[in-house]
Design a protein around this motif. Structure first.
Motif, PDB file in Angstrom:
ATOM      1  N   GLY A 154      30.942  19.001  40.482  1.00 57.67           N
ATOM      2  CA  GLY A 154      30.209  18.607  39.278  1.00 57.67           C
ATOM      3  C   GLY A 154      29.167  19.622  38.842  1.00 57.67           C
ATOM      4  N   ILE A 155      29.276  20.849  39.324  1.00 58.96           N
ATOM      5  CA  ILE A 155      28.290  21.885  39.010  1.00 58.96           C
ATOM      6  C   ILE A 155      28.679  22.668  37.766  1.00 58.96           C
ATOM      7  N   ALA A 156      29.979  22.855  37.554  1.00 58.64           N
ATOM      8  CA  ALA A 156      30.441  23.646  36.407  1.00 58.64           C
ATOM      9  C   ALA A 156      31.698  23.023  35.815  1.00 58.64           C
ATOM     10  N   ASP A 157      31.864  23.226  34.522  1.00 61.86           N
ATOM     11  CA  ASP A 157      33.071  22.810  33.813  1.00 61.86           C
ATOM     12  C   ASP A 157      33.801  24.082  33.395  1.00 61.86           C
ATOM     13  N   PRO A 158      35.012  24.315  33.914  1.00 61.31           N
ATOM     14  CA  PRO A 158      35.728  25.550  33.574  1.00 61.31           C
ATOM     15  C   PRO A 158      35.878  25.784  32.068  1.00 61.31           C
ATOM     16  N   ALA A 159      35.935  24.725  31.291  1.00 61.48           N
ATOM     17  CA  ALA A 159      36.073  24.878  29.839  1.00 61.48           C
ATOM     18  C   ALA A 159      34.818  25.492  29.215  1.00 61.48           C
ATOM     19  N   ARG A 160      33.701  25.414  29.908  1.00 63.88           N
ATOM     20  CA  ARG A 160      32.441  25.948  29.384  1.00 63.88           C
ATOM     21  C   ARG A 160      32.143  27.366  29.891  1.00 63.88           C
ATOM     22  N   ILE A 161      33.007  27.895  30.728  1.00 63.17           N
ATOM     23  CA  ILE A 161      32.783  29.227  31.306  1.00 63.17           C
ATOM     24  C   ILE A 161      33.345  30.293  30.376  1.00 63.17           C
ATOM     25  N   ASP A 162      32.545  31.335  30.139  1.00 61.44           N
ATOM     26  CA  ASP A 162      32.994  32.506  29.378  1.00 61.44           C
ATOM     27  C   ASP A 162      33.622  33.465  30.389  1.00 61.44           C
ATOM     28  N   GLU A 163      34.944  33.366  30.543  1.00 60.12           N
ATOM     29  CA  GLU A 163      35.643  34.147  31.578  1.00 60.12           C
ATOM     30  C   GLU A 163      35.483  35.646  31.403  1.00 60.12           C
ATOM     31  N   SER A 164      35.291  36.109  30.182  1.00 63.36           N
ATOM     32  CA  SER A 164      35.157  37.552  29.952  1.00 63.36           C
ATOM     33  C   SER A 164      33.878  38.110  30.578  1.00 63.36           C
ATOM     34  N   ARG A 165      32.909  37.249  30.854  1.00 64.17           N
ATOM     35  CA  ARG A 165      31.642  37.695  31.446  1.00 64.17           C
ATOM     36  C   ARG A 165      31.566  37.436  32.948  1.00 64.17           C
ATOM     37  N   THR A 166      32.590  36.803  33.521  1.00 66.12           N
ATOM     38  CA  THR A 166      32.594  36.532  34.954  1.00 66.12           C
ATOM     39  C   THR A 166      32.662  37.859  35.699  1.00 66.12           C
ATOM     40  N   LYS A 167      31.820  37.971  36.731  1.00 67.59           N
ATOM     41  CA  LYS A 167      31.731  39.228  37.480  1.00 67.59           C
ATOM     42  C   LYS A 167      31.807  38.928  38.979  1.00 67.59           C
ATOM     43  N   ALA A 168      32.701  39.635  39.675  1.00 70.07           N
ATOM     44  CA  ALA A 168      32.834  39.492  41.128  1.00 70.07           C
ATOM     45  C   ALA A 168      32.571  40.844  41.774  1.00 70.07           C
ATOM     46  N   VAL A 169      31.614  40.871  42.686  1.00 71.83           N
ATOM     47  CA  VAL A 169      31.254  42.102  43.387  1.00 71.83           C
ATOM     48  C   VAL A 169      31.529  41.907  44.877  1.00 71.83           C
ATOM     49  N   GLU A 170      32.349  42.773  45.440  1.00 74.71           N
ATOM     50  CA  GLU A 170      32.634  42.705  46.870  1.00 74.71           C
ATOM     51  C   GLU A 170      31.420  43.221  47.633  1.00 74.71           C
ATOM     52  N   LEU A 171      30.856  42.350  48.468  1.00 76.26           N
ATOM     53  CA  LEU A 171      29.674  42.722  49.240  1.00 76.26           C
ATOM     54  C   LEU A 171      30.028  43.300  50.604  1.00 76.26           C
ATOM     55  N   ALA A 172      31.069  42.747  51.230  1.00 77.01           N
ATOM     56  CA  ALA A 172      31.432  43.199  52.573  1.00 77.01           C
ATOM     57  C   ALA A 172      32.881  42.852  52.871  1.00 77.01           C
ATOM     58  N   THR A 173      33.461  43.656  53.752  1.00 70.17           N
ATOM     59  CA  THR A 173      34.811  43.412  54.256  1.00 70.17           C
ATOM     60  C   THR A 173      34.810  43.703  55.744  1.00 70.17           C
ATOM     61  N   GLU A 174      35.441  42.823  56.501  1.00 69.01           N
ATOM     62  CA  GLU A 174      35.531  42.995  57.942  1.00 69.01           C
ATOM     63  C   GLU A 174      36.995  42.824  58.360  1.00 69.01           C
ATOM     64  N   LYS A 175      37.503  43.753  59.109  1.00 67.55           N
ATOM     65  CA  LYS A 175      38.868  43.623  59.615  1.00 67.55           C
ATOM     66  C   LYS A 175      38.827  42.622  60.765  1.00 67.55           C
ATOM     67  N   VAL A 176      39.611  41.548  60.653  1.00 67.62           N
ATOM     68  CA  VAL A 176      39.599  40.496  61.666  1.00 67.62           C
ATOM     69  C   VAL A 176      40.937  40.367  62.400  1.00 67.62           C
ATOM     70  N   GLY A 177      41.886  41.201  62.048  1.00 63.49           N
ATOM     71  CA  GLY A 177      43.198  41.178  62.693  1.00 63.49           C
ATOM     72  C   GLY A 177      44.054  42.275  62.099  1.00 63.49           C
ATOM     73  N   LYS A 178      45.286  42.345  62.585  1.00 64.42           N
ATOM     74  CA  LYS A 178      46.200  43.344  62.042  1.00 64.42           C
ATOM     75  C   LYS A 178      46.493  42.980  60.585  1.00 64.42           C
ATOM     76  N   ASP A 179      46.079  43.842  59.662  1.00 62.52           N
ATOM     77  CA  ASP A 179      46.252  43.618  58.228  1.00 62.52           C
ATOM     78  C   ASP A 179      45.660  42.286  57.771  1.00 62.52           C
ATOM     79  N   ARG A 180      44.526  41.919  58.321  1.00 62.40           N
ATOM     80  CA  ARG A 180      43.819  40.700  57.904  1.00 62.40           C
ATOM     81  C   ARG A 180      42.337  41.025  57.807  1.00 62.40           C
ATOM     82  N   TYR A 181      41.748  40.658  56.667  1.00 65.59           N
ATOM     83  CA  TYR A 181      40.365  41.011  56.378  1.00 65.59           C
ATOM     84  C   TYR A 181      39.574  39.800  55.910  1.00 65.59           C
ATOM     85  N   ARG A 182      38.328  39.704  56.340  1.00 63.96           N
ATOM     86  CA  ARG A 182      37.397  38.710  55.803  1.00 63.96           C
ATOM     87  C   ARG A 182      36.604  39.422  54.710  1.00 63.96           C
TER      88      ARG A 182
END
Length: 112
Positions: free
Chosen positions: A39-67
């Motif tokens: 109940g925090i957000a309604d996808p219909a109200r989101i401006d998808e063109s302004r959505t921004k995702a920044v990768e902060l960290a990656t950790e190898k946790v297995g063979k070809d598997r990453y967190r």
């Protein structure tokens, strides 16, 4: 041997810089579903063109598997900003290797 050297030099960056997959879409989509279900957000109200995702960290946790940890910011059309941090696992074959943990950031202090 000298004739092979240019080929080796050109191929070296691909080997040296092999990294985790870039899977920003999966945690971004799943986080929005979690925000909707909470109940925090309604996808219909989101401006998808302004959505921004920044990768902060990656950790190898297995063979070809990453967190992967992402800082994702959504913008509602009204101007309201919703920010989350996600943790998920991915591989070079599949971005959805498990659940996506979503943490809502209520306030950022310090930094730019």
């Amino acid at each position: 041997m000298m004739r092979m050297l240019p080929g080796i030099v050109l191929a070296l960056p691909a080997v040296c810089f092999a990294a985790s997959p870039h899977c920003a879409n999966w945690p971004t989509d799943m986080a929005l579903i979690h925000l909707k279900n909470a109940g925090i957000a309604d996808p219909a109200r989101i401006d998808e063109s302004r959505t921004k995702a920044v990768e902060l960290a990656t950790e190898k946790v297995g063979k070809d598997r990453y967190r992967q940890i992402y800082d994702i910011t959504y913008h509602e059309k009204s101007g309201k900003e919703i920010r989350v941090i996600t943790s998920s696992e991915a591989s070079s074959e599949e971005c959805s290797m498990g659940r996506v943990d979503v943490y809502v950031v209520s306030r950022k202090i310090g930094g730019p």
